[in-house]
Enzyme design. Structure first.
Site, short mmCIF file in Angstrom:
data_model
loop_
_atom_site.label_atom_id
_atom_site.label_comp_id
_atom_site.label_asym_id
_atom_site.label_seq_id
_atom_site.Cartn_x
_atom_site.Cartn_y
_atom_site.Cartn_z
N HIS A 17 0.82 -1.06 0.13
CA HIS A 17 -0.04 0.15 -0.02
C HIS A 17 0.78 1.10 -0.18
O HIS A 17 0.61 2.22 -0.72
CB HIS A 17 -0.86 0.13 1.17
CG HIS A 17 -1.88 -0.82 1.50
ND1 HIS A 17 -2.12 -1.73 2.54
CD2 HIS A 17 -2.75 -1.28 0.60
CE1 HIS A 17 -2.96 -2.60 2.27
NE2 HIS A 17 -3.76 -2.49 1.08
N LYS A 41 -17.76 -4.62 6.69
CA LYS A 41 -16.24 -5.28 6.53
C LYS A 41 -15.34 -4.77 7.83
O LYS A 41 -14.39 -4.35 7.71
CB LYS A 41 -15.71 -4.09 5.36
CG LYS A 41 -15.73 -4.80 3.89
CD LYS A 41 -14.90 -4.34 3.17
CE LYS A 41 -13.98 -5.48 2.21
NZ LYS A 41 -13.27 -4.84 1.46
N ARG A 90 -2.25 -6.42 -8.89
CA ARG A 90 -1.45 -7.12 -8.41
C ARG A 90 -1.21 -8.37 -9.38
O ARG A 90 -0.26 -9.03 -9.66
CB ARG A 90 -1.51 -7.77 -6.89
CG ARG A 90 -1.15 -6.69 -5.94
CD ARG A 90 -1.62 -7.23 -4.77
NE ARG A 90 -3.10 -7.23 -4.63
CZ ARG A 90 -3.77 -7.47 -3.55
NH1 ARG A 90 -3.36 -7.50 -2.28
NH2 ARG A 90 -4.99 -7.06 -3.61
N SER A 127 -3.07 -7.92 2.94
CA SER A 127 -3.26 -7.51 4.25
C SER A 127 -3.61 -8.92 5.00
O SER A 127 -3.34 -9.26 5.87
CB SER A 127 -4.31 -6.44 4.57
OG SER A 127 -3.96 -5.34 3.95
P1 ADP Z 1 -9.84 -3.46 -0.68
O1 ADP Z 1 -10.65 -4.17 0.38
O2 ADP Z 1 -10.39 -2.24 -0.91
O3 ADP Z 1 -9.13 -4.51 -1.94
P2 ADP Z 1 -7.06 -3.26 0.33
O4 ADP Z 1 -6.80 -2.61 1.56
O5 ADP Z 1 -6.78 -4.92 0.45
O6 ADP Z 1 -8.60 -2.97 0.13
O7 ADP Z 1 -6.47 -2.77 -0.91
C1 ADP Z 1 -6.62 -1.37 -1.16
C2 ADP Z 1 -5.78 -0.82 -2.24
O8 ADP Z 1 -4.36 -1.38 -2.30
C3 ADP Z 1 -6.29 -1.90 -3.51
O9 ADP Z 1 -6.20 -1.18 -4.87
C4 ADP Z 1 -5.11 -3.04 -3.79
O10 ADP Z 1 -5.27 -3.41 -4.99
C5 ADP Z 1 -3.81 -2.07 -3.31
N1 ADP Z 1 -2.90 -3.14 -2.97
C6 ADP Z 1 -3.06 -4.03 -1.91
N2 ADP Z 1 -2.02 -4.83 -1.50
C7 ADP Z 1 -1.23 -4.21 -2.39
C8 ADP Z 1 0.17 -4.70 -2.73
N3 ADP Z 1 0.78 -5.66 -2.07
N4 ADP Z 1 0.91 -3.97 -3.62
C9 ADP Z 1 0.17 -2.91 -4.51
N5 ADP Z 1 -1.10 -2.54 -4.07
C10 ADP Z 1 -1.92 -3.35 -3.29
#
Ligand code: ADP
Length: 162
Positions: A17, A41, A90, A127
């Site tokens: 992130h 959520k 990803r 996450s």
């Molecule tokens: P959501 O439940 O909205 O997917 P996340 O917190 O999992 O929330 O992800 C938020 C954003 O961050 C999304 O665009 C996701 O693709 C991106 N993201 C999550 N993990 C990574 C990572 N390891 N590398 C790059 N982007 C990521």
């Protein structure tokens, strides 16, 4: 002023992130990292904890703000003068899901979604995996900041003792 939003659950924020938020901050005037707070959520961390973690790890980025939203992301965009949503890809499976949401958001409110490719260094990182590793005492020090690592440790310690 080109203001974009990086929305997410951030449960917890990971180095993946942070990479996306930092890269977005170099491309746009202002980046709002926004935590989704919808009740259905519910995550490991509270909204306040997620906001605190995000603040800590973006403190060095002057044009990044931390915020929260519930309900529709396009309503948050309208209320905050945000013209575009940044999401990251990803893998191909991310794309399938993201395409549909992006098209719906455009249809609902004319809000654009811009995709950034994940840094290959972090494309395996999510996450949920971080939570799972931390839950069983695995080493997440290369996946999250020291602050997040400590909070994960505390969280699972509390759980183990309850
Ligand atoms: P959501 O439940 O909205 O997917 P996340 O917190 O999992 O929330 O992800 C938020 C954003 O961050 C999304 O665009 C996701 O693709 C991106 N993201 C999550 N993990 C990574 C990572 N390891 N590398 C790059 N982007 C990521």
């Amino acid at each position: 002023m080109r203001r974009v939003v990086c929305p997410g659950s951030f449960d917890p924020v990971t180095n993946g992130h942070i990479d996306i938020i930092g890269r977005a901050a170099r491309q746009y005037d202002e980046v709002v990292a926004a935590v989704l707070t919808n009740v259905n959520k519910r995550g490991l961390f509270s909204v306040e904890e997620k906001l605190a973690m995000l603040r800590e790890c973006t403190a060095n980025l002057e044009n990044v703000q931390i915020s929260q939203f519930n309900g529709l992301l396009v309503d948050f965009c309208r209320d905050n003068g945000i013209g575009a949503i940044i999401r990251s890809l990803r893998s191909v499976s991310d794309f399938d899901y993201e395409l549909q949401i992006a098209q719906m958001n455009y249809r609902l409110a004319g809000v654009e979604t811009l995709f950034m490719t994940a840094n290959p260094q972090y494309s395996f990182l999510s996450s949920s995996l971080v939570r799972e590793i931390a839950q069983y005492g695995g080493d997440v020090s290369s996946l999250v900041t020291p602050d997040v690592e400590q909070r994960l440790r505390d969280k699972y310690k509390d759980r183990d003792s309850s």
